[in-house]
Enzyme design. Structure first.
Site, short mmCIF file in Angstrom:
data_model
loop_
_atom_site.label_atom_id
_atom_site.label_comp_id
_atom_site.label_asym_id
_atom_site.label_seq_id
_atom_site.Cartn_x
_atom_site.Cartn_y
_atom_site.Cartn_z
N LYS A 555 1.36 -0.71 -0.03
CA LYS A 555 -0.20 -0.21 -0.02
C LYS A 555 0.73 1.51 0.01
CE LYS A 555 -1.74 -1.21 4.14
NZ LYS A 555 -3.14 -1.21 3.69
N ARG A 556 0.32 2.40 -0.39
CA ARG A 556 1.02 3.61 -0.11
C ARG A 556 1.75 3.81 1.62
NH1 ARG A 556 0.98 7.57 -4.05
NH2 ARG A 556 2.37 8.54 -3.39
N LYS A 561 -0.48 4.51 8.24
CA LYS A 561 -0.88 2.87 8.23
C LYS A 561 0.73 1.98 8.69
CE LYS A 561 -1.80 4.41 3.43
NZ LYS A 561 -3.86 3.28 2.48
N THR A 663 -8.77 -1.22 0.32
CA THR A 663 -9.37 -2.33 -0.60
C THR A 663 -8.25 -3.49 -0.94
OG1 THR A 663 -8.51 -0.63 -1.74
CG2 THR A 663 -10.80 -0.48 -2.12
N LYS A 667 -8.10 -7.95 -1.41
CA LYS A 667 -8.38 -8.36 -2.22
C LYS A 667 -7.21 -9.39 -1.87
CE LYS A 667 -7.63 -4.57 -4.70
NZ LYS A 667 -7.34 -3.29 -5.45
C1 26Q Z 1 -4.56 16.67 -3.21
C2 26Q Z 1 -4.24 17.09 -3.56
C3 26Q Z 1 -3.59 17.38 -4.33
C4 26Q Z 1 -2.34 16.52 -4.84
C5 26Q Z 1 -2.81 15.47 -4.77
C6 26Q Z 1 -4.31 14.77 -3.88
C7 26Q Z 1 -4.89 13.17 -3.50
C8 26Q Z 1 -4.47 13.02 -4.45
C9 26Q Z 1 -4.45 11.39 -4.23
C10 26Q Z 1 -5.19 13.49 -1.94
C11 26Q Z 1 -4.95 11.86 -2.06
C12 26Q Z 1 -5.05 10.81 -2.98
C13 26Q Z 1 -5.32 9.35 -3.05
C14 26Q Z 1 -6.90 9.20 -1.96
C15 26Q Z 1 -6.29 7.72 -1.04
O1 26Q Z 1 -6.37 6.78 -2.12
N1 26Q Z 1 -7.65 7.13 -1.13
C16 26Q Z 1 -7.78 6.19 -0.01
O2 26Q Z 1 -9.19 5.74 -0.89
C17 26Q Z 1 -9.36 4.47 -0.91
C18 26Q Z 1 -10.96 3.84 -1.41
O3 26Q Z 1 -11.61 4.71 -1.01
C19 26Q Z 1 -9.39 4.17 0.88
O4 26Q Z 1 -9.69 2.67 0.73
C20 26Q Z 1 -8.09 4.19 1.16
O5 26Q Z 1 -8.85 4.00 2.78
C21 26Q Z 1 -7.96 5.57 1.13
O6 26Q Z 1 -7.12 5.93 1.92
#
Ligand code: 26Q
Length: 821
Positions: A555-556, A561, A663, A667
């Site tokens: 995961k990231r 986490k 998610t 999986k």
């Molecule tokens: C925001 C502003 C500027 C640049 C980037 C962003 C940005 C980009 C991607 C902020 C957040 C994200 C991604 C968030 C993410 O992946 N959240 C995850 O979403 C999943 C699907 O709902 C969840 O299962 C995870 O728990 C949640 O961490």
């Protein structure tokens, strides 16, 4: 039991061979003797396209002809991964293509490995969007995904001396067979400039935005093939270009060079995906990217609407727009602007339409992840939109907040779209909640916290607005395609319709204690581990035993986490082994995959530490191969597809209350791994389905976390009261893992002590160790382990994205299926 619904392939083996050879000749100007694997892959994709395009056109004609209500899924991210194997599966021609290629001396799996990942997303949120469009097409819903055609997706990760290095991703350097350019649907997007107010004696003030610059938005369509291939929807991705109109002025004035510079400035807008997945970037280019994307998509939606409609009252009946987090929020003021300034609707009518059209999905409770943009930046880039936002805000504060809480300025300050600080900010989430007719969280606990902690006042104001839709994953990619061994076992045991009805997995529950079935289940897992071990050897040189427990965290990389909690557990085991080489434990292989945001210092330190620990552990002969640690570089969808099927243990160990859903957890379990996890996000609902006793649940609950934080959390208490924990943390200050350079890993210790251990790792440490002790004990009894693994997989029915989409369709979109014959 023999399967009922055996798929009928729409092509024969010979036709497929002919199609591929044809494409080699006529599409790529090569032949089967000259072509390398890349060309073979390309030709196969082109042959597949011939099957897809027909169905694409048919779907389009049906939807457009009947002017069906459709959902428009707006997302800055679609983490698609590879498409060939998935499209073959969904077209139900995988086997026949495999056979066809075999006849031509080619291995389909090898060709699939040639495909670059389409990595147009960061992680969970982007992959969710990809699963959702698969489900929408599979279920036969009229839907379009709108996204950005990034030239560079998420960076490629390399390690240099254990540290993460980012390299550009070049997924379409040599073209991409899946995309279709649609110049006939180009959009022009204004930016910058100023707003002129004209006063008309009868109609009042009229606003004219004189843009300082115009971008061209070029759409690229990717066909999305539903399983069974009846509906083929599209994913429409926007690419930015310089608009000719703008170029020519400069060009004619003799500024050939300047016009080229202008051109490349325009192209930067869709150049690269922001690699930030949890903190707000706050950068001008990101705001322009978001607006560019929203403006293109809204204009495209309205263009299609207008082809069949002339009454604006129809818009909310024909169009649902789902905002994937706040990233596409600008679609709201953009629709208002078009309706008011360009279409001449009055404010109240336009606002009513907007409120019936938009719905918003929240994916996070982390305060630092809530998007805010400075008013100053807005004023410069989107002056007219700022005026509109001010007006939405003024009316909301006056008509809604003042009515409910008269004279309460604190409430107004909290709910206002504008944060009144030294640097005034636009709060995107507030704009979304105020506008949207539904707002959803992504797992039950998360949605409750959205109501009680994140937006409690909004919940009071709009008691039916906040709802839950639990996430899901597509079983096509995340079981059928990625784990053919297990998929075949399921086909033979319960019939092959689990792919479309995942609740059928329940059918294997009675087999959980059947020793023959257990054996087959475990043999498949073993085989998947063998494949994974090969990849580990090839990419890192490390040899791992497939008899060890494969314990996986992918995961990231983020402190919430808690990869660092996993790290201190590994150090604990290592220390025990060094102190007693005969320490009795089932051999473990700890596998990691994670990218860190390039500017996230602590995340990068954790990667570095894990790599250094891996070096030491993997080369330490004293511990007799009982422990291995492997951090696989460049974690991505295609690697994930190999890791989930090979996992014994799934690490889902976030601090309770912080992982919105997760998610990956789904999986893993779907592929027969057991979960060690906290009561957080969708883990809670998984425990409901599986039975908590069949998982390794540990740690503080959401309420306990809150209590501990209010009471005042003191990480030093745990450090001084637990000698083993203390010795492990102190180890990080030595030069044991970084010979000659003591202190290189000390920031990790500092973050867990001096800096307050925000994510409560030390509080959960003892309980985490206990959970792992139970894992060790259970693995010694392979039948008992197999039983639990089967009970896990069999309980995953709920967590498929078809169910999520049915929930959205009924609770939020009011969308009907439109089956294509
Ligand atoms: C925001 C502003 C500027 C640049 C980037 C962003 C940005 C980009 C991607 C902020 C957040 C994200 C991604 C968030 C993410 O992946 N959240 C995850 O979403 C999943 C699907 O709902 C969840 O299962 C995870 O728990 C949640 O961490």
């Amino acid at each position: 039991k023999k399967t009922e619904s055996v798929a009928v392939p729409s092509v024969t083996c010979a036709e497929m061979q002919q199609g591929i050879i044809d494409r080699l000749h006529k599409g790529l100007a090569t032949d089967k003797n000259k072509a390398n694997n890349k060309a073979w892959w390309n030709a196969t994709c082109l042959a597949v396209n011939e099957l897809v395009f027909e169905k694409l056109t048919k779907t389009h004609h049906n939807h457009a002809g009947k002017d069906t209500r459709a959902v428009n899924y707006l997302s800055l991210e679609f983490l698609m991964g590879r498409l060939l194997s998935n499209n073959l599966q969904n077209l139900q021609v995988f086997k026949v293509t495999e056979e066809a290629l075999k006849g031509l001396g080619k291995d389909l799996y090898e060709l699939c490995d040639e495909e670059p990942d389409m990595a147009l997303g960061n992680g969970g949120l982007g992959r969710l969007a990809a699963c959702f469009i698969d489900s929408l097409a599979t279920l036969g819903y009229p839907a379009i995904g709108y996204g950005i055609h990034y030239e560079h997706g998420l960076f490629k990760q390399e390690f240099q001396d254990g540290r993460q290095i980012e390299r550009p991703d070049t997924w379409r350097e040599y073209g991409n067979p899946w995309e279709i350019c649609r110049p006939e649907s180009i959009q022009l997007i204004p930016l910058y400039g100023y707003v002129e107010t004209l006063y008309d004696p009868t109609e009042g003030a009229k606003k004219i935005w004189h843009a300082g610059q115009k971008l061209k938005g070029v759409p690229w369509d990717i066909p999305i093939v539903g399983y069974g291939a009846k509906t083929v929807n599209i994913l429409r991705l926007w690419e930015s270009r310089a608009s000719e109109a703008f170029d020519w002025d400069v060009f004619n004035a003799g500024g050939y060079v300047d016009s080229q510079a202008e051109k490349s400035r325009a192209e930067t807008v869709s150049k690269v995906l922001y690699p930030n997945d949890s903190t707000d970037a706050g950068k001008e280019l990101r705001l322009i990217q978001q607006y560019f994307f929203c403006a293109c998509s809204v204009k495209d939606i309205l263009r299609r609407f207008k082809r069949a409609n002339s009454d604006w009252n129809e818009l909310p009946k024909k169009v649902a727009i789902q905002l994937n987090d706040t990233h596409p929020t600008m679609a709201i003021p953009e629709l208002m602007r078009i309706l008011i300034d360009l279409e001449g609707l009055d404010w109240d009518f336009a606002w009513d339409i907007c409120q019936k059209t938009f719905a918003y999905t929240n994916h996070t409770l982390l305060p630092e992840a809530l998007e805010k943009w400075s008013v100053g930046l807005f004023e410069k880039v989107l002056p007219r939109h700022l005026e509109i936002i001010y007006e939405i805000n003024a009316q909301f504060l006056k008509n809604v907040v003042e009515k409910k809480w008269p004279g309460d300025d604190q409430k107004k300050a909290k709910l206002s779209i504008i944060e009144e600080s030294d640097n005034r900010m636009v709060r995107m989430a507030n704009l979304c909640v105020i506008t949207a007719y539904k707002v959803n969280g992504v797992a039950a606990v998360h949605s409750e916290l959205v109501k009680t902690d994140l937006f409690p006042e909004f919940h009071e104001l709009f008691p039916t607005k906040l709802v839950n839709v639990t996430n899901g994953v597509t079983p096509r990619r995340w079981l059928k395609t990625c784990n053919p061994g297990l998929a075949t076992l399921l086909d033979e045991t319960i019939g092959d319709d689990w792919v479309l009805n995942l609740d059928k997995l329940k059918g294997i529950l009675p087999k959980a204690t059947d020793s023959k079935f257990q054996q087959r289940f475990m043999d498949i897992k073993k085989q998947n581990k063998v494949e994974m071990a090969k990849i580990i050897k090839e990419t890192t040189g490390v040899e791992v035993s497939v008899d060890a427990i494969f314990d996986v965290q992918i995961k990231r990389l983020h402190e919430y986490k808690r990869q660092q909690l996993n790290l201190i557990h590994i150090l604990t085991l290592y220390k025990r082994l060094l102190e007693n080489p005969d320490y009795d434990m089932v051999p473990r292989v700890f596998l990691f995959g994670a990218k860190a945001a390039p500017g996230y210092h602590m995340a990068k330190e954790i990667i570095f530490a894990l790599n250094k620990i891996a070096d030491k552990v993997n080369n330490d002969t004293r511990i007799k191969d009982k422990l291995k640690v492997v951090f696989l570089p460049n974690y991505r969808v295609s690697l994930a597809e190999k890791m989930f099927p090979a996992a014994d243990i799934s690490e889902q160990i976030s601090t309770a209350g912080l992982e919105a859903s997760g998610t990956g957890n789904m999986k893993f379990s779907l592929n027969g791994a057991l979960t060690v996890g906290t009561m957080d996000g969708a883990n809670i609902e998984m425990a409901e389905e599986i039975g908590e006793q069949h998982m390794f649940i540990f740690g503080l609950s959401v309420d306990e976390v809150k209590d501990l934080k209010t009471k005042g959390y003191k990480p030093y208490d745990y450090y001084y009261n637990n000698p083993e924990l203390k010795s492990v943390l102190d180890w990080l200050d030595s030069d044991f893992f970084t010979p000659g350079h003591p202190g290189l890993l000390s920031d990790i210790k500092r973050s867990l002590l001096e800096w307050g251990d925000e994510y409560l790792c030390l509080a959960d440490y003892a309980s985490y160790l206990e959970a792992h002790q139970k894992i060790d004990a259970l693995y010694r009894d392979q039948a008992a382990w197999a039983e639990k693994a089967i009970l896990n997989a069999g309980a995953m029915g709920k967590f498929n994205s078809d169910r999520s989409i049915e929930d959205y369709a009924s609770k939020i979109w009011k969308l009907k299926k439109f089956p294509i014959a």
